[in-house]
Design an enzyme around this catalytic site. Sequence first.
Site, PDB file in Angstrom:
ATOM      1  N   ASP A 356       5.691 -54.560 -41.951  1.00  0.00           N
ATOM      2  CA  ASP A 356       6.692 -53.515 -42.229  1.00  0.00           C
ATOM      3  C   ASP A 356       5.990 -52.392 -42.983  1.00  0.00           C
ATOM      4  OD1 ASP A 356       9.209 -52.085 -42.964  1.00  0.00           O
ATOM      5  OD2 ASP A 356      10.115 -53.879 -42.102  1.00  0.00           O
ATOM      6  N   VAL A 418      11.266 -52.007 -34.873  1.00  0.00           N
ATOM      7  CA  VAL A 418      11.481 -51.006 -35.936  1.00  0.00           C
ATOM      8  C   VAL A 418      12.757 -50.227 -35.627  1.00  0.00           C
ATOM      9  CG1 VAL A 418       9.011 -50.861 -36.469  1.00  0.00           C
ATOM     10  CG2 VAL A 418      10.000 -49.259 -34.818  1.00  0.00           C
ATOM     11  N   GLU A 420      15.724 -47.863 -34.398  1.00  0.00           N
ATOM     12  CA  GLU A 420      16.015 -47.416 -33.022  1.00  0.00           C
ATOM     13  C   GLU A 420      15.852 -45.894 -32.965  1.00  0.00           C
ATOM     14  OE1 GLU A 420      16.111 -49.262 -30.607  1.00  0.00           O
ATOM     15  OE2 GLU A 420      17.738 -48.951 -29.205  1.00  0.00           O
ATOM     16  N   LYS A 425       9.272 -45.161 -33.028  1.00  0.00           N
ATOM     17  CA  LYS A 425       8.696 -46.133 -32.099  1.00  0.00           C
ATOM     18  C   LYS A 425       7.367 -45.611 -31.525  1.00  0.00           C
ATOM     19  CE  LYS A 425      12.873 -48.736 -30.827  1.00  0.00           C
ATOM     20  NZ  LYS A 425      12.832 -49.959 -31.639  1.00  0.00           N
ATOM     21  N   HIS A 468      14.375 -58.298 -25.253  1.00  0.00           N
ATOM     22  CA  HIS A 468      15.595 -57.941 -25.982  1.00  0.00           C
ATOM     23  C   HIS A 468      16.307 -59.192 -26.483  1.00  0.00           C
ATOM     24  CE1 HIS A 468      19.887 -56.121 -25.825  1.00  0.00           C
ATOM     25  NE2 HIS A 468      19.350 -55.925 -27.000  1.00  0.00           N
ATOM     26  N   ASN A 518      24.632 -55.623 -22.579  1.00  0.00           N
ATOM     27  CA  ASN A 518      25.393 -54.624 -23.327  1.00  0.00           C
ATOM     28  C   ASN A 518      26.248 -53.744 -22.428  1.00  0.00           C
ATOM     29  OD1 ASN A 518      24.557 -55.637 -25.708  1.00  0.00           O
ATOM     30  ND2 ASN A 518      22.945 -54.117 -26.084  1.00  0.00           N
TER      31      ASN A 518
HETATM   32  P1  NAD Z   1      16.655 -52.704 -39.202  1.00  0.00           P
HETATM   33  O1  NAD Z   1      16.914 -51.345 -39.724  1.00  0.00           O
HETATM   34  O2  NAD Z   1      17.341 -53.848 -39.860  1.00  0.00           O
HETATM   35  O3  NAD Z   1      15.105 -53.032 -39.258  1.00  0.00           O
HETATM   36  C1  NAD Z   1      14.108 -52.109 -38.902  1.00  0.00           C
HETATM   37  C2  NAD Z   1      12.905 -52.429 -39.734  1.00  0.00           C
HETATM   38  O4  NAD Z   1      11.824 -51.628 -39.260  1.00  0.00           O
HETATM   39  C3  NAD Z   1      13.079 -52.099 -41.221  1.00  0.00           C
HETATM   40  O5  NAD Z   1      12.703 -53.214 -41.988  1.00  0.00           O
HETATM   41  C4  NAD Z   1      12.124 -50.938 -41.443  1.00  0.00           C
HETATM   42  O6  NAD Z   1      11.564 -50.915 -42.751  1.00  0.00           O
HETATM   43  C5  NAD Z   1      11.082 -51.206 -40.387  1.00  0.00           C
HETATM   44  N1  NAD Z   1      10.307 -50.011 -40.039  1.00  0.00           N
HETATM   45  C6  NAD Z   1      10.758 -48.759 -39.835  1.00  0.00           C
HETATM   46  N2  NAD Z   1       9.718 -47.942 -39.550  1.00  0.00           N
HETATM   47  C7  NAD Z   1       8.605 -48.692 -39.578  1.00  0.00           C
HETATM   48  C8  NAD Z   1       7.236 -48.422 -39.396  1.00  0.00           C
HETATM   49  N3  NAD Z   1       6.812 -47.185 -39.119  1.00  0.00           N
HETATM   50  N4  NAD Z   1       6.355 -49.441 -39.481  1.00  0.00           N
HETATM   51  C9  NAD Z   1       6.786 -50.680 -39.767  1.00  0.00           C
HETATM   52  N5  NAD Z   1       8.080 -50.989 -39.975  1.00  0.00           N
HETATM   53  C10 NAD Z   1       8.981 -50.012 -39.883  1.00  0.00           C
HETATM   54  O7  NAD Z   1      16.986 -52.652 -37.650  1.00  0.00           O
HETATM   55  P2  NAD Z   1      17.314 -53.841 -36.633  1.00  0.00           P
HETATM   56  O8  NAD Z   1      18.781 -54.000 -36.539  1.00  0.00           O
HETATM   57  O9  NAD Z   1      16.484 -55.009 -36.986  1.00  0.00           O
HETATM   58  O10 NAD Z   1      16.825 -53.223 -35.265  1.00  0.00           O
HETATM   59  C11 NAD Z   1      15.471 -53.167 -34.920  1.00  0.00           C
HETATM   60  C12 NAD Z   1      15.336 -52.978 -33.423  1.00  0.00           C
HETATM   61  O11 NAD Z   1      15.993 -54.063 -32.758  1.00  0.00           O
HETATM   62  C13 NAD Z   1      15.987 -51.727 -32.888  1.00  0.00           C
HETATM   63  O12 NAD Z   1      15.203 -51.228 -31.823  1.00  0.00           O
HETATM   64  C14 NAD Z   1      17.328 -52.201 -32.371  1.00  0.00           C
HETATM   65  O13 NAD Z   1      17.833 -51.410 -31.326  1.00  0.00           O
HETATM   66  C15 NAD Z   1      16.946 -53.565 -31.837  1.00  0.00           C
HETATM   67  N6  NAD Z   1      18.053 -54.524 -31.722  1.00  0.00           N
HETATM   68  C16 NAD Z   1      18.979 -54.636 -32.708  1.00  0.00           C
HETATM   69  C17 NAD Z   1      19.994 -55.570 -32.571  1.00  0.00           C
HETATM   70  C18 NAD Z   1      21.013 -55.757 -33.669  1.00  0.00           C
HETATM   71  O14 NAD Z   1      21.982 -56.511 -33.459  1.00  0.00           O
HETATM   72  N7  NAD Z   1      20.850 -55.134 -34.814  1.00  0.00           N
HETATM   73  C19 NAD Z   1      20.050 -56.386 -31.427  1.00  0.00           C
HETATM   74  C20 NAD Z   1      19.076 -56.265 -30.453  1.00  0.00           C
HETATM   75  C21 NAD Z   1      18.078 -55.329 -30.613  1.00  0.00           C
END
Ligand code: NAD
Length: 740
Positions: A356, A418, A420, A425, A468, A518
């Site tokens: 992270d 990371v 969305e 990304k 996913h 979805n």
């Molecule tokens: P989140 O905000 O909980 O976690 C994202 C993490 O990425 C954070 O800990 C942040 O510090 C870290 N981060 C951000 N920029 C970074 C960088 N440059 N280098 C390293 N780490 C970095 O988000 P999430 O809900 O875990 O979602 C993450 C991904 O998973 C997204 O693409 C989202 O679309 C996808 N997703 C989410 C869900 C859900 O239910 N939340 C389900 C399926 C997929």
Amino acid sequence: MSYTNFTIETDADGIALVTWDMPDKSMNVFTIEVMDELDKIIDQVVADGAVKGVVITSGKSSFSGGADLSMIKASFDLLKDAQAKDPATAVEKLFEATGRMTWLFRKLETCGKPWVSAINGTCMGGAFEMSLACHGRVASNAKSVKIALPEVKVGIFPGAGGTQRVPRLANAQDALQMMTTGSSLTAARAKAMNLLHQVVEPDQLIPAARQMIKDGLKPVQPWDEKGFKVPGGGIWTPASAQLWPAAPAILRRETAGNYPGALAILKCVYEGLQVPFETGLKIEQRYFTHILQTTEAFSMIRSLFISMQELGKGARRPAGVPKAEFRKVAVIGAGFMGASIAYVTAAAGIPVVLVDRDQEAADKGKTVSEGLVAGAVGKGRMSKEDGEKLLSLITPTPDYANLADADLADADLVIEAVFEDRTVKKEVTEKIEAVLKEDAILASNTSTLPITGLAKNSKRPDQFIGIHFFSPVDKMMLVEVILGKETGDKALATALDYVAAIKKTPIVVNDTRGFYVNRCVFRYMAEAYDMLIEGVPAAMIENAAKMAGMPVGPLSLNDEVAVDLSYKVFKAAIADLGEKAVDPRHLDLVTKLVEGEGRLGRKAGKGFYDYPPKPAKKKLWPGLKALYPQQKADDVDVKVLEERLLVTIALEAARTMEEGIVTDPREADVGSILGFGFAPYTGGTLSYIDGMSVKTFVALCEKLAASYGSHFQPTPLLKDMAAKGETFYSRFAPQEKKAA
Ligand code: NAD
């Protein structure tokens, strides 16, 4: 005599130890050959004067998984074939075939010599029914021993004497509970229910079973003794007068009448307990023959057993790519999803680097695994040592250099989770590729951004893929693997090998907004928005969903995924595709909740529901009534609400097939059940359509379109299939058949 699946050794006391150990199978199952051999073994031990009794056990770590469901699937083919040749005798033939196990087990229990089942591990379905036919049952107290009659979960029921023997041993209420839910019992619970005679230390299992015979175990079952009384006194007692009127109502509350297999259990027990045992077996055999002819049994066995197994074994894996070894996996982003992806990876024994932005954020991600491990150890599901080992596999760090750290190995697969956000990304992809070895695969867990677009950030788009996950990652069994335009075979094979390694079920989907799951889920929630806007009381919408067989109502589901997420998805769709991409009434509804009321969903303590502090239960937000003029409940046809909710999802699934997003009906079906619990009794979205016939579905769509909007219009593909009398499974034959 020698057998393929069993060995027999008779000791000096005349006790024959029959060990069931099928070659080339990790678990024993009942097949035609196994039944034939068991039949011969019964004859052999009866004929052999030196044999005083039999102990039957397993040579594997589990006892047996029960009947091979492929054998039951074969009975569907048998019926079809017989119906074509001689319709008059077709059902009779099915009746005979279904009785094979029933009467084999009856032969065992009336053979005149005592049998003891020594249950050393998981004992399910037909194998437990065979054990029930034995005169003695001993189980090991090892944690791995699980006993169940789970047939109801695939649309059938225990049809080899289970519905007759269990309620002649246990009280009727416990018997019904066990069989209608299909849940697992520990050995201790099975003993408390009177289904086992003894529970012993694992090393005492065979000696204890032998001792039962030496102690003079009678080769006669209680129900074959004169004067036998059913536990609790049978059907005509005051206690039964309390139980039986309530039982169908309770079942209806739990299943909404959608599972004929579950109802058949009630009928078998109720009718069977009023007649002699063998008549009870015949009653069960008749209901079993009937249930096998239902669309529910056919569709559930196909999707929940056959297809799930095929997909799990890599039905969509490209041939010729060597199996991927995972010496190290990196997860970038230790947030809500990344932290749990690290957990399931480490739980599969794979070392994980969890990256992270800073050490604190990475460490915080690892605490999620610590919490999950503590929970599992606390509940006795994991040993302390295994928990410590799992945690030692996760290395939290802000340093991308760890991806190529020579201490372990270079990462073979990197999963990015990371924010969305396209820019974040892109930046992360560049950082990863600066250190990643040449042949590693890079995957994104994005839920909304097309993979083809994200792959443009990569120097090797053929090695870029979508993996996913669904939340909660540790519980959800489905993973969608998304192919970008340039994704190559190695990336697909690696992704599927990884999903297999973490013991989840993959579906392979081509790139599109919302992918498969979805897209369907959004249609479900959108239909509920329409209903709210029409003034349908919210409670009726939620209840109609449950009655249609959905595990969670659409408004409740929307609260879980977050109402502001719907809002963001609408905004993103408008930004990318223009105003017309979103129904303005839906945007207005969601905007009212999010911007007007701060009702963001469960995470905010308020959404479509209010979430008072526990133990109080959530309640629908009363303010919903004030948003739109309300219809009177009596004016709303619940059946139509049920149809609208299922049809709108199934129609979206059909569109994904038409667009080539999903290409295999097995994946659409399994994905819909594992991804969002699409009414499991239907066998999934496309089996729902096939089950009623495409022609009937098209007519239903047209009827709904006339009253509820053009989004119900059947698509050209559906109309074409209806005209030709095709099904999804005939038109889109599963991939492997196509290849053949
Ligand atoms: P989140 O905000 O909980 O976690 C994202 C993490 O990425 C954070 O800990 C942040 O510090 C870290 N981060 C951000 N920029 C970074 C960088 N440059 N280098 C390293 N780490 C970095 O988000 P999430 O809900 O875990 O979602 C993450 C991904 O998973 C997204 O693409 C989202 O679309 C996808 N997703 C989410 C869900 C859900 O239910 N939340 C389900 C399926 C997929």
